[in-house]
Design an enzyme around this catalytic site. Sequence first.
Site, mmCIF file in Angstrom:
data_model
loop_
_atom_site.group_PDB
_atom_site.id
_atom_site.type_symbol
_atom_site.label_atom_id
_atom_site.label_comp_id
_atom_site.label_asym_id
_atom_site.label_seq_id
_atom_site.Cartn_x
_atom_site.Cartn_y
_atom_site.Cartn_z
ATOM 1 N NE ARG A 1 -21.718 9.773 -25.224
ATOM 2 C CZ ARG A 1 -20.502 9.899 -25.753
ATOM 3 N NH1 ARG A 1 -20.094 9.073 -26.691
ATOM 4 N NH2 ARG A 1 -19.668 10.845 -25.331
ATOM 5 C CG HIS B 1 -16.404 4.971 -25.963
ATOM 6 N ND1 HIS B 1 -17.408 5.410 -25.134
ATOM 7 C CD2 HIS B 1 -16.109 6.035 -26.749
ATOM 8 C CE1 HIS B 1 -17.696 6.684 -25.392
ATOM 9 N NE2 HIS B 1 -16.909 7.089 -26.390
HETATM 10 N N1 LIG Z 1 -17.514 6.896 -29.918
HETATM 11 C C1 LIG Z 1 -16.654 7.873 -29.829
HETATM 12 O O1 LIG Z 1 -15.455 7.642 -29.719
HETATM 13 C C2 LIG Z 1 -17.171 9.290 -29.878
HETATM 14 C C3 LIG Z 1 -16.245 10.334 -30.008
HETATM 15 C C4 LIG Z 1 -16.724 11.623 -30.101
HETATM 16 C C5 LIG Z 1 -18.088 11.881 -30.084
HETATM 17 N N2 LIG Z 1 -18.962 10.851 -29.959
HETATM 18 C C6 LIG Z 1 -20.419 11.101 -29.956
HETATM 19 O O2 LIG Z 1 -20.773 11.782 -31.149
HETATM 20 C C7 LIG Z 1 -21.750 12.761 -30.819
HETATM 21 C C8 LIG Z 1 -21.811 13.822 -31.891
HETATM 22 O O3 LIG Z 1 -20.660 14.661 -31.819
HETATM 23 P P1 LIG Z 1 -20.573 16.034 -32.662
HETATM 24 O O4 LIG Z 1 -19.314 16.690 -32.268
HETATM 25 O O5 LIG Z 1 -20.831 15.771 -34.097
HETATM 26 O O6 LIG Z 1 -21.844 16.806 -32.051
HETATM 27 P P2 LIG Z 1 -22.586 18.076 -32.636
HETATM 28 O O7 LIG Z 1 -21.688 18.859 -33.538
HETATM 29 O O8 LIG Z 1 -23.193 18.776 -31.467
HETATM 30 O O9 LIG Z 1 -23.729 17.462 -33.564
HETATM 31 C C9 LIG Z 1 -24.861 16.829 -33.056
HETATM 32 C C10 LIG Z 1 -25.814 16.609 -34.205
HETATM 33 O O10 LIG Z 1 -26.960 15.916 -33.704
HETATM 34 C C11 LIG Z 1 -28.140 16.626 -34.084
HETATM 35 N N3 LIG Z 1 -29.176 16.468 -33.089
HETATM 36 C C12 LIG Z 1 -29.128 16.670 -31.750
HETATM 37 N N4 LIG Z 1 -30.332 16.454 -31.188
HETATM 38 C C13 LIG Z 1 -31.163 16.097 -32.200
HETATM 39 C C14 LIG Z 1 -32.535 15.764 -32.259
HETATM 40 N N5 LIG Z 1 -33.304 15.739 -31.169
HETATM 41 N N6 LIG Z 1 -33.074 15.458 -33.466
HETATM 42 C C15 LIG Z 1 -32.308 15.479 -34.579
HETATM 43 N N7 LIG Z 1 -30.987 15.802 -34.598
HETATM 44 C C16 LIG Z 1 -30.438 16.103 -33.415
HETATM 45 C C17 LIG Z 1 -27.695 18.067 -34.159
HETATM 46 O O11 LIG Z 1 -28.643 18.807 -34.920
HETATM 47 P P3 LIG Z 1 -28.404 20.351 -35.281
HETATM 48 O O12 LIG Z 1 -27.295 20.336 -36.314
HETATM 49 O O13 LIG Z 1 -29.692 20.778 -35.842
HETATM 50 O O14 LIG Z 1 -27.993 21.036 -34.005
HETATM 51 C C18 LIG Z 1 -26.335 17.913 -34.817
HETATM 52 O O15 LIG Z 1 -26.464 17.790 -36.204
HETATM 53 C C19 LIG Z 1 -21.305 13.257 -29.442
HETATM 54 O O16 LIG Z 1 -22.365 13.870 -28.739
HETATM 55 C C20 LIG Z 1 -20.869 11.966 -28.781
HETATM 56 O O17 LIG Z 1 -21.980 11.382 -28.166
HETATM 57 C C21 LIG Z 1 -18.529 9.566 -29.844
#
Ligand SMILES: NC(=O)c1ccc[n+]([C@@H]2O[C@H](COP(=O)([O-])OP(=O)(O)OC[C@H]3O[C@@H](n4cnc5c(N)ncnc54)[C@H](OP(=O)(O)O)[C@@H]3O)[C@@H](O)[C@H]2O)c1
Length: 310
Positions: free
Chosen positions: A225, A273
Site C-alpha cells: 500500500r 496498481h
Molecule cells: N497491489 C496489489 O495489486 C495488491 C493486491 C492484493 C493485496 N495487496 C496488498 O497486500 C496486502 C497484504 O495482503 P495479504 O493477503 O498477504 O494480507 P495478510 O495475509 O493479512 O498478511 C498481512 C501480513 O502483514 C503483517 N502485519 C500486519 N500488521 C503488521 C505490523 N504492524 N507489524 C508487522 N507485521 C504486520 C501480518 O502479520 P501477522 O502474520 O503476524 O498477522 C501478516 O504477515 C494487502 O493488505 C493489500 O494492501 C496489494
Amino acid sequence: MTNILFAAGPALWAEYETALRTALDATGLDYRLVCEADPESVDYVVYAPASKLQDFTPYTRLKAVLNLWAGVEKITGNPTLTAPLARMVDEEGLTQGMVEYVTGHVLRHHLGMDAYISNPERAWRPVVPPLAGERPVGILGLGTLGLACAEALRGLGFPVTGWSRNPKTAPGITTLHGPDGLSGTLERAEILVLLLPDTPATRDLLDAERLAQLPRGAVIVNPGRGALIVDDALISALDSGQLAHATLDVFRTEPLPAEHPFWAHPKVTVTPHIASETRVPSASRVIAENIRRGEAGEPLLHLVDRDAGY
Ligand SMILES: NC(=O)c1ccc[n+]([C@@H]2O[C@H](COP(=O)([O-])OP(=O)(O)OC[C@H]3O[C@@H](n4cnc5c(N)ncnc54)[C@H](OP(=O)(O)O)[C@@H]3O)[C@@H](O)[C@H]2O)c1
C-alpha cells in the site's frame, strides 16, 4: 432462501454476475443474487472498496460482508458494520499473480536488466550479477501474499527474511517479528518487498530513519500500500543514493496524479496498481464457499481482525 446483495458496483457486476451464479449454483444453495435489495432482507453483501454502500445500519439481518479485495483499509474502520468481514484470499488468482509480479521485479533488479533493455549508446558494459544466494531479500508482511512470495524467492535461491506482527515459522525463511525484528530485516535487505496492509500501525512505517537502515544501494518493491512509505523520504533516499530504485504499484492517491514527482523520477518505476488483480472465476468460488459455510453454520474463512485492521 439466502439473499445476496452484490454491492461492488455496476462495472464489477457485469464481470462477476455469471461467475458468481456458476459458483453459487455449485454449492446447491437456494439463493437470490441481486445488485439492489431491501436492506432488511440481505444476508450477505459482496463488497469492493469503491462501493457506494457505506451505512450498514439498515442491514439488520446481515450475516457477513465478503470483500472482493485483499486490502480492507477502506471498510475495516466503518462503525456501522457489526457483521463479520471477510477479505479476499484467492490462491489460484490473486496469490499467483502477486508471486509473478514480485518475482519478476526482484529478478529485474537482481540481474540489473535495465542496463541492457535500454542501451541507446550500444555500450558493451558487462556487469555480472551475483547469484541469488548472494542477494538477501527482505519481505515486510508474511501473510498470504508475503509468504507465497517468500517461498517463491527462496525457491530461486535468494536468502529471504520475512517480518510479521506475530512470531511465525516458515521452512528455509528467516522469520522476524515485532519492532525489534524490523531493524533486523531492514539491515540485511538488498531488495525489500512490502506486502503489509495499510493499518494505523503500518502507515508511514518506512520513514527516513527506517530507509537509512537498509544497505546502501538497496531497492524497494512496493505492491502493498502507498501509505507504508513516506513519499518525500523515499525521494530523498533515492536522490542521495541510499536507494538505487523503487518499483511502486500502490500510492497514497490513485491514480497517481500527473504532477507527482514519482512519475518523472529516473529511479522510480510506476506500475498502476496491477501487481495482482482478484481473478473473477476463482474469487467467485471463494465468495460462494464462504456463503456456503455461513449457511451451514461453519466458521467463515479469511475473517478480518477489526481491531488489528487487517
Ligand atoms: N497491489 C496489489 O495489486 C495488491 C493486491 C492484493 C493485496 N495487496 C496488498 O497486500 C496486502 C497484504 O495482503 P495479504 O493477503 O498477504 O494480507 P495478510 O495475509 O493479512 O498478511 C498481512 C501480513 O502483514 C503483517 N502485519 C500486519 N500488521 C503488521 C505490523 N504492524 N507489524 C508487522 N507485521 C504486520 C501480518 O502479520 P501477522 O502474520 O503476524 O498477522 C501478516 O504477515 C494487502 O493488505 C493489500 O494492501 C496489494
